[in-house]
Design a protein around this motif. Structure first.
Motif, PDB file in Angstrom:
ATOM      1  N   UNK A   1       0.840  -1.208   0.000  1.00 48.65           N
ATOM      2  CA  UNK A   1       0.000   0.000   0.000  1.00 48.65           C
ATOM      3  C   UNK A   1       0.870   1.252   0.000  1.00 48.65           C
ATOM      4  N   UNK A   2       1.838   1.307   0.916  1.00 51.72           N
ATOM      5  CA  UNK A   2       2.671   2.502   1.032  1.00 51.72           C
ATOM      6  C   UNK A   2       3.734   2.579  -0.065  1.00 51.72           C
ATOM      7  N   UNK A   3       4.129   1.437  -0.608  1.00 52.84           N
ATOM      8  CA  UNK A   3       5.061   1.448  -1.724  1.00 52.84           C
ATOM      9  C   UNK A   3       4.457   2.114  -2.947  1.00 52.84           C
ATOM     10  N   UNK A   4       3.204   1.762  -3.256  1.00 61.67           N
ATOM     11  CA  UNK A   4       2.545   2.380  -4.403  1.00 61.67           C
ATOM     12  C   UNK A   4       2.025   3.774  -4.066  1.00 61.67           C
ATOM     13  N   UNK A   5       1.806   4.047  -2.783  1.00 61.57           N
ATOM     14  CA  UNK A   5       1.546   5.410  -2.314  1.00 61.57           C
ATOM     15  C   UNK A   5       2.718   6.288  -2.737  1.00 61.57           C
ATOM     16  N   UNK A   6       3.931   5.824  -2.468  1.00 62.12           N
ATOM     17  CA  UNK A   6       5.158   6.550  -2.802  1.00 62.12           C
ATOM     18  C   UNK A   6       5.351   6.679  -4.314  1.00 62.12           C
ATOM     19  N   UNK A   7       5.138   5.568  -5.051  1.00 60.13           N
ATOM     20  CA  UNK A   7       5.359   5.571  -6.493  1.00 60.13           C
ATOM     21  C   UNK A   7       4.410   6.524  -7.202  1.00 60.13           C
ATOM     22  N   UNK A   8       3.107   6.388  -6.950  1.00 57.58           N
ATOM     23  CA  UNK A   8       2.133   7.213  -7.660  1.00 57.58           C
ATOM     24  C   UNK A   8       2.218   8.675  -7.236  1.00 57.58           C
ATOM     25  N   UNK A   9       2.516   8.911  -5.956  1.00 54.67           N
ATOM     26  CA  UNK A   9       2.682  10.294  -5.505  1.00 54.67           C
ATOM     27  C   UNK A   9       3.796  10.976  -6.286  1.00 54.67           C
ATOM     28  N   UNK A  10       4.918  10.285  -6.472  1.00 51.48           N
ATOM     29  CA  UNK A  10       6.068  10.896  -7.137  1.00 51.48           C
ATOM     30  C   UNK A  10       5.858  11.036  -8.638  1.00 51.48           C
ATOM     31  N   UNK A  11       5.271  10.014  -9.293  1.00 47.77           N
ATOM     32  CA  UNK A  11       5.121  10.123 -10.749  1.00 47.77           C
ATOM     33  C   UNK A  11       3.958  11.023 -11.146  1.00 47.77           C
ATOM     34  N   UNK A  12       3.109  11.393 -10.192  1.00 44.64           N
ATOM     35  CA  UNK A  12       2.088  12.405 -10.454  1.00 44.64           C
ATOM     36  C   UNK A  12       2.671  13.804 -10.242  1.00 44.64           C
ATOM     37  N   UNK A  13       3.499  13.962  -9.198  1.00 42.16           N
ATOM     38  CA  UNK A  13       4.097  15.262  -8.909  1.00 42.16           C
ATOM     39  C   UNK A  13       5.064  15.706  -9.998  1.00 42.16           C
ATOM     40  N   UNK A  14       5.872  14.765 -10.494  1.00 45.24           N
ATOM     41  CA  UNK A  14       6.922  15.127 -11.451  1.00 45.24           C
ATOM     42  C   UNK A  14       6.396  15.851 -12.702  1.00 45.24           C
ATOM     43  N   UNK A  15       5.402  15.283 -13.428  1.00 50.39           N
ATOM     44  CA  UNK A  15       4.910  15.999 -14.621  1.00 50.39           C
ATOM     45  C   UNK A  15       4.299  17.355 -14.299  1.00 50.39           C
ATOM     46  N   UNK A  16       3.630  17.464 -13.143  1.00 47.51           N
ATOM     47  CA  UNK A  16       3.035  18.751 -12.759  1.00 47.51           C
ATOM     48  C   UNK A  16       4.141  19.781 -12.537  1.00 47.51           C
ATOM     49  N   UNK A  17       5.175  19.383 -11.823  1.00 44.74           N
ATOM     50  CA  UNK A  17       6.330  20.256 -11.577  1.00 44.74           C
ATOM     51  C   UNK A  17       6.985  20.673 -12.895  1.00 44.74           C
ATOM     52  N   UNK A  18       7.180  19.720 -13.784  1.00 44.13           N
ATOM     53  CA  UNK A  18       7.868  19.989 -15.046  1.00 44.13           C
ATOM     54  C   UNK A  18       7.061  20.907 -15.956  1.00 44.13           C
ATOM     55  N   UNK A  19       5.740  20.693 -16.000  1.00 40.77           N
ATOM     56  CA  UNK A  19       4.923  21.450 -16.948  1.00 40.77           C
ATOM     57  C   UNK A  19       4.481  22.804 -16.412  1.00 40.77           C
ATOM     58  N   UNK A  20       4.258  22.910 -15.106  1.00 40.40           N
ATOM     59  CA  UNK A  20       3.765  24.179 -14.557  1.00 40.40           C
ATOM     60  C   UNK A  20       4.896  25.134 -14.179  1.00 40.40           C
ATOM     61  N   UNK A  21       6.017  24.591 -13.727  1.00 35.56           N
ATOM     62  CA  UNK A  21       7.110  25.452 -13.255  1.00 35.56           C
ATOM     63  C   UNK A  21       8.311  25.508 -14.193  1.00 35.56           C
ATOM     64  N   UNK A  22       8.576  24.408 -14.890  1.00 37.06           N
ATOM     65  CA  UNK A  22       9.787  24.334 -15.709  1.00 37.06           C
ATOM     66  C   UNK A  22       9.517  24.546 -17.199  1.00 37.06           C
ATOM     67  N   UNK A  23       8.240  24.622 -17.580  1.00 37.55           N
ATOM     68  CA  UNK A  23       7.898  24.899 -18.970  1.00 37.55           C
ATOM     69  C   UNK A  23       8.063  23.729 -19.918  1.00 37.55           C
ATOM     70  N   UNK A  24       8.098  22.497 -19.386  1.00 38.50           N
ATOM     71  CA  UNK A  24       8.233  21.311 -20.234  1.00 38.50           C
ATOM     72  C   UNK A  24       6.911  21.029 -20.953  1.00 38.50           C
ATOM     73  N   UNK A  25       7.001  20.489 -22.146  1.00 38.77           N
ATOM     74  CA  UNK A  25       5.804  20.000 -22.833  1.00 38.77           C
ATOM     75  C   UNK A  25       5.425  18.637 -22.258  1.00 38.77           C
ATOM     76  N   UNK A  26       4.231  18.156 -22.603  1.00 43.03           N
ATOM     77  CA  UNK A  26       3.793  16.834 -22.125  1.00 43.03           C
ATOM     78  C   UNK A  26       4.727  15.740 -22.630  1.00 43.03           C
ATOM     79  N   UNK A  27       5.163  15.879 -23.881  1.00 42.06           N
ATOM     80  CA  UNK A  27       6.055  14.863 -24.460  1.00 42.06           C
ATOM     81  C   UNK A  27       7.402  14.848 -23.745  1.00 42.06           C
ATOM     82  N   UNK A  28       7.954  16.037 -23.491  1.00 42.41           N
ATOM     83  CA  UNK A  28       9.250  16.117 -22.814  1.00 42.41           C
ATOM     84  C   UNK A  28       9.151  15.592 -21.384  1.00 42.41           C
TER      85      UNK A  28
END
Length: 506
Positions: free
Chosen positions: A270-297
């Motif tokens: 439960x907590x392993x996938x809590x950690x995995x999904x939390x991080x892989x959801x945060x990363x694209x949001x961080x990249x696209x909203x703050x770093x200006x990355x496209x969805x593909x990048x």
């Protein structure tokens, strides 16, 4: 029957089912525009699938005994395939949501069924390899889903994210007919229907999934809608546990939790996938909203981590023969926690490689985490109980991911407001750094031929918002890493899995 043919047969439909949990996310704007729906309305295409998926997963073991496992597997793949065609052909939002419910019902059983079949087909000493194969599908799906969905939507249309399931589904049905054989204890048996258990489970998990999916958007418990659903869910799930304890033929046999290794392993998962999904959801949001990355990048940042996971899964499957699984599992937990801790040090000037490396490290950690954990968790379960145990285990894995996403999106929102409040205290003429910033901004404006105006202050305020948002991402990553490392002592409670002769490994 050749165990590798069986593995391919069960993993093919499982992979497309896992991909479908995330493939719609990137196509949501296209779906919304095509079907003339609002933003909140369109998200029900995701929620409806997750809700029906969550309800059907724990019932999989019971349904396999009622209908016979092979027959139920064929039915699930068929329903998933037909409903995929209907989703692609949907004429309005209401029809799409309804067909997504059917697709979730068909797809929900595929993960636990494939896991239980793999564990029965491979001998105990090869359970590590079997779970490595299963893990490749589980880990690869969430990575390839958004990439595939984005590419298909951009180059064809959103309808094709569903249509591509059809040929794969037809092949899977034919392979299941020819290559899957039910053992004697999985043949169809006559059972009483546990109506109360069925109703309470559907209501409890359905409401819980809606709360997790809609909570942040509705401001959690400030919303009467969320409060009502939370109360209904809690009461239903408590009553469900009571009913199942005293039912002769329960839908979910919760007595499986008497096995300490299974209970502990389920919590760790439960907590392993809590950690995995939390991080892989945060990363694209961080990249696209703050770093200006496209969805593909953004996808290219996530992709190498998925590849690292698949390679590590195969290596771990081999290492399981010679190294104590508890050592491998502990290593995986530590590496995962460290990877997310590295992410908590991201800033607004991080380059592509600085961001990619922690994601790759997380991928390696998940490879070491998944295989030994699943093997240790399932090692004490009887073959005839494997379907029920796999269903419960997969439910907790999915719920862990849902809780993780809900947790980090809430932290992101609340911490962003907190840091804005703290940083804005320094936006005064008496703060030396603020004085320097306004002077520099004024110089830039003059250089560009613009007069000093409110634009200077707007520029500074926008930068404050970016910094506050970045600090909230750091907090979310840091808290997630702390939660992950806290489960390390639980490994001590698990019993070492059954082994076998290493020389038999082929």
């Amino acid at each position: 029957m050749n165990k590798w043919l069986v593995a391919l047969t069960v993993m093919l439909p499982t992979l497309i089912e896992i991909v479908d949990t995330s493939v719609v996310n990137v196509a949501l704007d296209h779906i919304r525009g095509s079907l003339s729906a609002g933003i909140d309305e369109s998200t029900w295409t995701i929620t409806s699938y997750l809700v029906s998926n969550a309800i059907i997963i724990p019932m999989t073991g019971w349904l396999s005994r009622v209908f016979g496992r092979k027959r139920y597997l064929i039915f699930s793949i068929t329903l998933f395939t037909v409903s995929s065609f209907l989703c692609g052909s949907a004429w309005n939002l209401q029809s799409l949501v309804f067909f997504r419910v059917l697709q979730g019902i068909g797809g929900g059983a595929l993960q636990p069924l494939s896991q239980s079949i793999l564990l029965e087909t491979f001998p105990p000493y090869q359970h590590g390899m079997a779970m490595a194969i299963f893990g490749v599908g589980i880990m690869f799906g969430p990575i390839i889903g958004p990439l595939l969905g984005g590419w298909i939507t951009d180059n064809w249309s959103w309808h094709w994210i569903f249509y591509i399931n059809i040929p794969i589904g037809v092949i899977s049905i034919l392979m299941t007919i020819f290559f899957i054989i039910d053992p004697p204890y999985m043949k169809r048996v006559k059972m009483k229907i546990d109506y109360w258990g069925l109703a309470l489970l559907a209501i409890g998990l359905g409401c819980l999934q809606i709360v997790l999916d809609k909570g942040e958007r509705e401001d959690w418990f400030a919303s009467g809608f969320i409060v009502t659903l939370s109360i209904i869910s809690a009461i239903s799930l408590v009553l469900f546990i009571v009913v199942e304890m005293f039912t002769e033929q329960p839908i979910v046999n919760i007595r499986v939790f008497k096995n300490i290794s299974f209970t502990t392993g389920s919590i760790v998962m439960f907590f392993g996938f809590f950690n995995l999904f939390a991080s892989i959801v945060l990363l694209p949001i961080y990249l696209q909203t703050l770093m200006g990355y496209t969805a593909t990048l953004s996808g290219w940042v996530l992709g190498p981590g998925g590849i690292a996971t698949m390679i590590t899964l195969i290596i771990t499957g081999r290492l399981m023969t010679w190294i104590n699984p508890k050592i491998l599992l502990s290593t995986g937990i530590i590496v995962c926690a460290y990877a997310v801790y590295l992410m908590s040090h991201f800033n607004l000037y991080a380059d592509f490689y600085t961001i990619s490396i922690p994601r790759i490290v997380l991928g390696i950690g998940m490879g070491f985490f998944f295989v030994p954990l699943t093997t240790l968790t399932m090692s004490g379960i009887k073959k005839e109980d494997m379907g029920n145990a796999a269903a419960v285990y997969n439910l907790l894995r999915n719920l862990g991911g849902s809780f993780g996403v809900a947790f980090v999106t809430t932290i992101l929102s609340q911490k962003s407001q907190f840091h804005q409040f703290r940083l804005i205290e320094h936006l005064t003429p008496f703060d030396r750094n603020y004085q320097i910033a306004t002077e520099h901004t004024a110089q830039i404006m003059n250089y560009k031929g613009l007069s000093e105006s409110l634009q200077d202050y707007a520029f500074i305020y926008r930068e404050l918002l970016r910094q506050a948002s970045m600090m909230s991402f750091n907090d979310a990553f840091y808290l997630t890493s702390i939660i992950m490392i806290c489960i390390l002592p639980l490994v001590l409670l698990m019993k070492k899995g059954r082994g076998g002769a290493p020389s038999a490994m082929h």
